[in-house]
Design a protein around this motif. Structure first.
Motif, short mmCIF file in Angstrom:
data_model
loop_
_atom_site.label_atom_id
_atom_site.label_comp_id
_atom_site.label_asym_id
_atom_site.label_seq_id
_atom_site.Cartn_x
_atom_site.Cartn_y
_atom_site.Cartn_z
N ASP A 33 0.91 -1.09 0.18
CA ASP A 33 -0.04 0.03 0.04
C ASP A 33 0.82 1.29 -0.06
O ASP A 33 1.78 1.46 0.93
CB ASP A 33 -0.91 -0.07 1.42
CG ASP A 33 -1.79 1.14 1.29
OD1 ASP A 33 -2.84 1.16 0.44
OD2 ASP A 33 -1.52 2.21 1.99
N SER A 35 0.13 4.33 0.50
CA SER A 35 0.08 5.40 1.74
C SER A 35 0.61 4.84 2.66
O SER A 35 1.26 5.54 3.62
CB SER A 35 -1.44 5.54 2.07
OG SER A 35 -2.21 5.98 0.84
N THR A 36 0.75 3.57 3.07
CA THR A 36 1.33 2.99 4.34
C THR A 36 2.84 3.03 4.22
O THR A 36 3.50 3.55 5.17
CB THR A 36 0.89 1.65 4.43
OG1 THR A 36 -0.50 1.63 4.58
CG2 THR A 36 1.31 1.19 5.57
N GLU A 39 3.69 6.80 4.84
CA GLU A 39 3.57 7.01 6.08
C GLU A 39 4.71 6.36 7.17
O GLU A 39 5.55 6.84 8.07
CB GLU A 39 2.37 6.63 6.93
CG GLU A 39 1.13 7.35 6.35
CD GLU A 39 -0.30 6.74 6.95
OE1 GLU A 39 -0.09 5.65 7.49
OE2 GLU A 39 -1.39 7.29 6.32
N ARG A 40 5.05 5.17 6.72
CA ARG A 40 6.17 4.42 7.31
C ARG A 40 7.60 5.07 7.16
O ARG A 40 8.45 5.25 8.06
CB ARG A 40 6.26 3.00 6.90
CG ARG A 40 7.23 2.03 7.62
CD ARG A 40 6.77 2.14 8.96
NE ARG A 40 7.50 0.90 9.61
CZ ARG A 40 8.05 0.69 11.14
NH1 ARG A 40 7.13 1.53 11.62
NH2 ARG A 40 8.59 -0.11 11.65
#
Length: 223
Positions: A33, A35-36, A39-40
């Motif tokens: 993903d 977006s993940t 963010e990570r």
């Protein structure tokens, strides 16, 4: 009695401990993903940036930099020949120049254990001021070695007076003879070895001495 022309090479090398360490590292994340993954990468890289900023404020490093986050995707192939779902990647490249090499060694060991952090290599360096001074010193010493060799050759021939005719970096003497042209050692150099002495695989977090070498060719007249 005719003068004898003597051509010699002089070399000198010195070693000294590094004064700076430039660490090259990256923070990398991958996942299905996008977006993940974004963010990570932010969650993993922010503490590293904050740590470097704090260490700069404490005087352990002179500067550090961080590139913008790079994000890309690829679709891997299944062994049976099918294209799989996209895998997203994100990375941030950073460099940090430590003036306290002992602190750097301790920091690098801890940083390498952080999730997503990879240290690619460490450049051990001298400050520009030290390097310029040492290069002048080894160049002077290389000339002295050339003079000593020429004098020894002259004495062996029973000549007492030695006068310089030419001096140059290796390979730059005017009209070198055929033997000189064919020599495999005629590489002009004022070399600075930035790699840790001893080499070996893996990252070197413990500083080892750096070597600075100089080589010259000189031509003398002996009578």
């Amino acid at each position: 009695m005719n003068d004898v022309v003597i051509t010699v090479r002089g070399e000198h090398e010195t070693s000294l401990p590094p004064e700076r360490a430039v660490v090259h590292l990256s923070v990398t994340v991958e996942g299905r993903d996008r977006s993940t993954v974004v963010e990570r990468i932010a969650a993993l890289s922010t503490p590293v940036r904050e740590d470097l900023a704090a260490r700069q404020a404490a005087g352990e490093l002179s500067e550090w930099s961080s590139q913008r986050v790079s994000v890309w995707a690829e679709r891997p192939w299944h062994p049976e020949g099918k294209r799989l779902a996209p895998v997203h990647h994100a990375t941030v490249e950073m460099t940090a120049t430590f003036t306290d090499v002992t602190a750097m060694s301790m920091w690098a060991g801890d940083a390498a254990e952080r999730d997503g952090v990879q240290i690619s290599h460490v450049d051990w360096q001298l400050t520009p001021e030290t390097r310029a001074r040492v290069e002048q010193e080894v160049a002077t010493a290389a000339v002295s070695v050339a003079v000593e060799r020429a004098t020894a050759y002259a004495r062996a021939l029973g000549r007492m007076d030695v006068a310089p005719l030419e001096i140059a970096d290796v390979g730059l003497l005017s009209n070198p003879d055929a033997a000189t042209k064919q020599s495999g050692a005629m590489m002009a150099r004022m070399a600075f070895d930035g790699a840790p002495a001893g080499g070996g695989g893996g990252l070197q977090f413990q500083p080892q001495d750096l070597s600075v070498t100089a080589a010259v060719e000189a031509r003398f007249s002996a009578r």
